[in-house]
Scaffold this motif. Structure first.
Motif, short mmCIF file in Angstrom:
data_model
loop_
_atom_site.label_atom_id
_atom_site.label_comp_id
_atom_site.label_asym_id
_atom_site.label_seq_id
_atom_site.Cartn_x
_atom_site.Cartn_y
_atom_site.Cartn_z
N ASP A 41 -4.62 -3.00 -1.83
CA ASP A 41 -5.66 -2.04 -2.94
C ASP A 41 -4.46 -1.87 -4.41
O ASP A 41 -3.47 -1.45 -4.20
CB ASP A 41 -5.78 -0.64 -2.18
N ASN A 42 -5.14 -2.22 -5.58
CA ASN A 42 -4.45 -2.02 -6.55
C ASN A 42 -4.21 -0.58 -7.10
O ASN A 42 -3.37 -0.43 -8.10
CB ASN A 42 -5.40 -2.83 -7.74
N THR A 43 -4.72 0.49 -6.29
CA THR A 43 -4.22 1.69 -6.72
C THR A 43 -3.13 2.33 -5.80
O THR A 43 -2.74 3.44 -6.44
CB THR A 43 -5.60 2.47 -6.56
N LYS A 44 -2.57 1.71 -5.15
CA LYS A 44 -1.36 2.24 -4.37
C LYS A 44 -0.31 1.03 -4.43
O LYS A 44 -0.58 -0.10 -4.41
CB LYS A 44 -1.82 2.36 -3.03
N PRO A 45 0.87 1.30 -4.31
CA PRO A 45 2.17 0.56 -4.35
C PRO A 45 2.22 -0.47 -3.11
O PRO A 45 1.64 0.05 -2.21
CB PRO A 45 3.32 1.22 -4.43
N ILE A 46 2.20 -1.54 -3.33
CA ILE A 46 2.14 -2.63 -2.33
C ILE A 46 2.97 -2.29 -1.22
O ILE A 46 3.08 -2.31 0.10
CB ILE A 46 2.41 -4.08 -2.69
N TYR A 47 4.26 -1.77 -1.35
CA TYR A 47 5.08 -1.43 -0.32
C TYR A 47 4.83 -0.53 0.37
O TYR A 47 4.84 -0.37 1.51
CB TYR A 47 6.99 -1.04 -0.89
N TYR A 48 4.18 0.51 -0.31
CA TYR A 48 3.63 1.69 0.59
C TYR A 48 2.45 1.34 1.54
O TYR A 48 2.32 1.77 2.81
CB TYR A 48 2.82 2.80 -0.57
N GLN A 49 1.61 0.41 0.83
CA GLN A 49 0.64 -0.10 1.89
C GLN A 49 1.24 -1.00 3.29
O GLN A 49 0.64 -0.90 4.15
CB GLN A 49 -0.59 -1.15 1.06
N LEU A 50 2.08 -1.84 2.67
CA LEU A 50 2.88 -2.59 3.88
C LEU A 50 3.31 -1.40 4.88
O LEU A 50 3.39 -1.64 6.30
CB LEU A 50 4.03 -3.35 3.27
N MET A 51 4.20 -0.55 4.48
CA MET A 51 4.82 0.49 5.25
C MET A 51 3.47 1.06 6.18
O MET A 51 3.68 1.22 7.44
CB MET A 51 5.09 1.52 4.33
N HIS A 52 2.33 1.37 5.79
CA HIS A 52 1.28 1.91 6.52
C HIS A 52 0.57 1.09 7.34
O HIS A 52 0.31 1.25 8.55
CB HIS A 52 0.28 2.38 5.62
N ARG A 53 0.67 -0.37 6.97
CA ARG A 53 0.60 -1.44 8.11
C ARG A 53 1.30 -1.48 9.27
O ARG A 53 0.87 -1.51 10.45
CB ARG A 53 0.21 -2.75 7.28
N PHE A 54 2.54 -1.39 8.78
CA PHE A 54 3.70 -1.34 9.98
C PHE A 54 3.18 -0.04 10.80
O PHE A 54 3.34 -0.19 12.02
CB PHE A 54 4.97 -1.32 9.40
N PHE A 55 3.08 0.98 10.18
CA PHE A 55 3.15 2.52 10.93
C PHE A 55 1.64 2.31 12.04
O PHE A 55 1.81 2.74 13.01
CB PHE A 55 2.62 3.53 9.97
N HIS A 56 0.65 1.69 11.42
CA HIS A 56 -0.61 1.57 12.52
C HIS A 56 -0.29 0.39 13.54
O HIS A 56 -0.46 0.70 14.72
CB HIS A 56 -1.70 0.66 11.37
N LYS A 57 0.46 -0.39 13.43
CA LYS A 57 1.07 -1.58 14.57
C LYS A 57 1.78 -0.68 15.29
O LYS A 57 1.67 -0.84 16.77
CB LYS A 57 1.51 -2.77 13.70
N ILE A 58 2.65 0.06 14.94
CA ILE A 58 3.66 0.86 15.76
C ILE A 58 2.76 1.83 16.52
O ILE A 58 3.04 1.88 17.87
CB ILE A 58 4.71 1.52 14.77
N CYS A 59 2.22 2.60 15.73
CA CYS A 59 1.19 3.70 16.81
C CYS A 59 0.52 3.28 17.62
O CYS A 59 -0.04 3.85 18.52
CB CYS A 59 0.83 4.70 15.52
#
Length: 123
Positions: free
Chosen positions: A6-24
């Motif tokens: 998503d161009n409206t959010k920093p890439i590192y933030y999006q990656l972090m949330h993808r990892f969070f979803h995989k962890i949860c």
């Protein structure tokens, strides 16, 4: 394989949330090693510095820990993971409610629609 961002959010933030979803969700378990920075960068199609920032931010938040010479691991603490899970749920609910209100639904209507959808899904 490059991932869409998503161009409206920093890439590192999006990656972090993808990892969070995989962890949860249990796709990455407590105590499990994360892919290397280089592997993640190649898979996501991003600069390794972006992935390094992602890992550093997750470590700052207490979700992962770095072990010198071994890599980055999900913390082996069920309470931390449950807090993360609750935080993600809260964010999703707030986003959902804001979106529904922005298109004119009242709190009562939102609740009714949600109850209907949950009932339908359970069948």
């Amino acid at each position: 394989m490059s991932q869409d961002f998503d161009n409206t959010k920093p890439i590192y933030y999006q990656l972090m949330h993808r990892f969070f979803h995989k962890i949860c969700s249990g796709h990455i378990r407590a105590g499990e090693k994360l892919p290397s920075v280089r592997e993640t960068a190649v898979e996501a199609g991003v600069n390794p510095n972006t992935v390094q920032r992602t890992y550093m931010e997750m470590e700052r938040m207490g979700v992962v820990e770095s072990k010198r010479g071994q890599g980055t691991f999900v913390v082996n603490d069920a309470q931390v993971i449950e807090q993360l899970r609750q935080q993600l749920a809260e964010e999703q609910m707030n986003t959902f409610i804001e979106e529904m209100e922005s298109i004119g639904f009242t709190p009562r209507e939102i609740l009714e629609k949600l109850q209907t959808k949950i009932t339908e899904k359970g069948e």
